[in-house]
Each structure stands twice: as C-alpha cells, then as structure tokens.
Design an enzyme around this catalytic site. Structure first.
Site, PDB file in Angstrom:
ATOM      1  CG  ASN A  12      52.921  -3.334 -60.332  1.00 59.33           C
ATOM      2  OD1 ASN A  12      53.209  -4.359 -60.967  1.00 59.33           O
ATOM      3  ND2 ASN A  12      51.670  -3.012 -60.011  1.00 59.33           N
ATOM      4  CD1 TRP A  13      58.478  -2.506 -64.205  1.00 60.89           C
ATOM      5  CD2 TRP A  13      59.383  -4.206 -65.345  1.00 60.89           C
ATOM      6  NE1 TRP A  13      59.810  -2.241 -64.359  1.00 60.89           N
ATOM      7  CE2 TRP A  13      60.403  -3.268 -65.057  1.00 60.89           C
ATOM      8  CE3 TRP A  13      59.732  -5.357 -66.062  1.00 60.89           C
ATOM      9  CZ2 TRP A  13      61.731  -3.453 -65.455  1.00 60.89           C
ATOM     10  CZ3 TRP A  13      61.058  -5.541 -66.452  1.00 60.89           C
ATOM     11  CH2 TRP A  13      62.027  -4.595 -66.150  1.00 60.89           C
ATOM     12  CE  LYS A  14      50.218  -0.641 -62.879  1.00 61.88           C
ATOM     13  NZ  LYS A  14      48.991   0.025 -62.561  1.00 61.88           N
ATOM     14  CG  HIS A  96      48.096  -3.767 -57.546  1.00 63.74           C
ATOM     15  ND1 HIS A  96      47.139  -3.283 -58.412  1.00 63.74           N
ATOM     16  CD2 HIS A  96      49.121  -2.891 -57.589  1.00 63.74           C
ATOM     17  CE1 HIS A  96      47.593  -2.160 -58.962  1.00 63.74           C
ATOM     18  NE2 HIS A  96      48.794  -1.903 -58.482  1.00 63.74           N
ATOM     19  CD  GLU A  98      46.374  -2.363 -62.008  1.00 60.56           C
ATOM     20  OE1 GLU A  98      47.246  -3.224 -62.208  1.00 60.56           O
ATOM     21  OE2 GLU A  98      46.548  -1.151 -62.252  1.00 60.56           O
ATOM     22  CD  GLU A 171      49.563   1.129 -55.258  1.00 60.38           C
ATOM     23  OE1 GLU A 171      50.536   1.598 -55.831  1.00 60.38           O
ATOM     24  OE2 GLU A 171      48.931   0.150 -55.687  1.00 60.38           O
ATOM     25  N   GLY A 177      47.073   4.750 -62.398  1.00 60.70           N
ATOM     26  CA  GLY A 177      47.036   4.766 -63.862  1.00 60.70           C
ATOM     27  C   GLY A 177      46.162   5.848 -64.453  1.00 60.70           C
ATOM     28  CB  SER A 217      49.329   8.961 -61.249  1.00 62.37           C
ATOM     29  OG  SER A 217      48.256   8.257 -61.849  1.00 62.37           O
ATOM     30  N   GLY A 238      53.868   2.434 -60.893  1.00 59.42           N
ATOM     31  CA  GLY A 238      53.385   1.568 -61.962  1.00 59.42           C
ATOM     32  C   GLY A 238      53.948   1.989 -63.309  1.00 59.42           C
ATOM     33  N   GLY A 239      53.145   2.716 -64.080  1.00 58.12           N
ATOM     34  CA  GLY A 239      53.510   3.072 -65.459  1.00 58.12           C
ATOM     35  C   GLY A 239      54.909   3.664 -65.598  1.00 58.12           C
TER      36      GLY A 239
END
Ligand code: PEP
Length: 270
Positions: A12-14, A96, A98, A171, A177, A217, A238-239
């Site tokens: 997930n590149w957000k 998600h 977020e 998640e 994150g 993470s 993610g990151g």
C-alpha cells in the site's frame, strides 16, 4: 490434495509516488521480487495506476487501488467508482484504518464498497483492526468481531453475499506506521477469530480457505514472526512497500512459507 491458501504480499503506497516515477519504482520492485509462488500486489495512488499497470505488464505483479467509492456513480465530486478502475486495477483495499479515521468510514459503508468491488471484478482486501486502548483493555477480539458482524449485517440487508475471493487484512491500528508490531501469536488468534466469524456466516470461502494477512509496520526484519504462523497468509505492507530492498526481503521470506505449505500439503495428500 487440499490446496494450501495463497501467500499474498500487497504493498500500500498510500499518498506517495507520482505518475512520473511510479512506473519505475513498480518495475524495480517486480524485478526484485520474482517469486512465482507468492501473489504480489502493488496499490499505488489512483493517478499512478496507469503507469504502474504499464510497468508491471508481464511481470505477474497485480495492480490494486487503495479505495473505491461505495456508490456506483453519481454526484460525488472527486470520488472514484469501482467501475472506473476496471482495466486499471484488479484488486482494491477497502476499509483501511486511515480512511476510517480521516473519512469516517463505517463498517456499513465498507460493506457497500465490497459490493461495488464484487460487481466490478475487483478482489477486495478488507481491513479490520483494533485501537491500542481496545487491545490494552482486552477488547481487541470483540472490536474486530463487531466490525465483521456489522459488515455482514449490511451485506445481508443488501441481499449480497461475501465474494469467494475476499481477503481480510488484520491491521491493529496502533501498529500502522508506528514501528510497533503485534505479536505473531496475537495476530494468529485474530486470524482464527476472523475465519470463525465469517465461516459462521456461511460464506463460500470464509472458513478455512479465507486468506488473512497481517498489516502494521511489516518490514523484512519483522515479517518472519507473522509468516511463521500457519494462520497468517501474508502481509499488507505500507511504508516498507516503497523500498525495493525491503520488498525483496519480504517476498523472499513469503516464498519460503509458500514452498513449505505446498510441501506439507503434498505430503498430507500422499
Ligand atoms: C498499511 O498501510 O496498511 C500499513 C500496514 O502501513 P505500515 O506498514 O506502514 O504500518
């Protein structure tokens, strides 16, 4: 022979990357993660779907969106429907945390997004997970159960079934994150709960066959704890999914899990 569940690594590149650079990054990740037994998915921002799709052609890496709108079409300025994604993506993340946090998405809304995905042939990765206070007060499992039950109730109200290719990403919100991760055993217990709740609902693939990913993470250094759990089938990353070396390490580790599961399924069948 009973087929083992797919091992899936989804990135997930957000809200990162631009149309100018996303194709190269996706191509580099695809080249560094050539492990056929692992289902790989990259979810860039909408505006990068086309260049990422072009770059991934022939690599075996699928393209996913990060969201779809809950309605099919209409006066929703700035939104993107599932139908608009056909030809650009074959997967989509929905629900998600977020978006639940920033856009106030509810479980009922996420259920409607799932219906839109199904109607348009998008494979959904539906996210669920608890807040830190809920984990600390022993309410993590009740929280996730509640999310699933509200989603199921809305599907039932709509007369819709769970899609047979559904993927759930567990998640924990406090792990996204933050550099904190759940314990592998806690994530595995949650995966069992998810399969039990959806299996009780009688959905076609919701019991033993349902892929459950862990997200929060995940890096090449933390993935092992989760893939060592037979109940966990991969990760939503993610990151670290923006880093070629990290994705190479994560997918390589996932390949070991896929190979071990195929071997033990083969042995069980003999
Ligand atoms: C995510 O975006 O779903 C996620 C798990 O992010 P991170 O890996 O950065 O925690």
């Amino acid at each position: 022979m009973t087929e083992p569940r797919q091992v899936i690594i989804a990135g997930n590149w957000k809200m990162n990357s631009t149309p100018g650079g996303a194709g190269q990054l996706a191509a580099d990740i695809a080249a560094a993660t050539r492990v056929d037994s692992v289902s790989r998915v990259i979810c860039p921002p909408y505006v990068c779907l086309a260049p990422v799709g072009a770059a991934l052609g022939g690599t075996g890496v699928a393209v996913g969106a990060q969201n779809v709108h809950s309605e099919s079409a209409g006066a929703f300025t700035g939104e993107v429907s599932a139908a608009m994604l056909v030809g650009l993506a074959t997967w989509s993340i929905i629900g998600h945390s977020e978006r639940r946090r920033d856009q106030g998405e509810t479980d009922e809304l996420v259920a409607r997004k799932l219906v839109r995905c199904t109607e348009n042939g998008l494979r959904a990765i539906m996210c669920v997970g608890e807040q830190l206070a809920e984990r600390r007060s022993g309410k993590a499992e009740a929280t996730v159960r509640g999310q699933l039950e509200r989603m199921l109730a809305e599907l039932s109200r709509l007369g819709a079934a769970l899609p047979v290719d559904l993927v759930i990403a567990y998640e924990p919100v406090w792990a996204i994150g933050t550099g904190l991760t759940a314990r592998g055993a806690d994530a595995a217990a949650m995966a069992q709960l998810i399969r039990a709740v959806l299996g009780d609902a009688g959905a076609a693939n919701a019991g033993a066959d349902l892929p459950v990913l862990y997200g929060g993470s995940v890096t090449s250094a933390t993935i092992d704890e989760f893939l060592a759990e037979p109940d966990i089938d991969g990760a939503l990353v993610g990151g670290a999914s923006l880093k070629v070396d990290e994705m190479a390490g994560i997918v390589a580790r996932a390949g070991l899990t896929a190979a071990a599961r195929a071997k033990s399924a083969g042995a069980a069948a003999r």
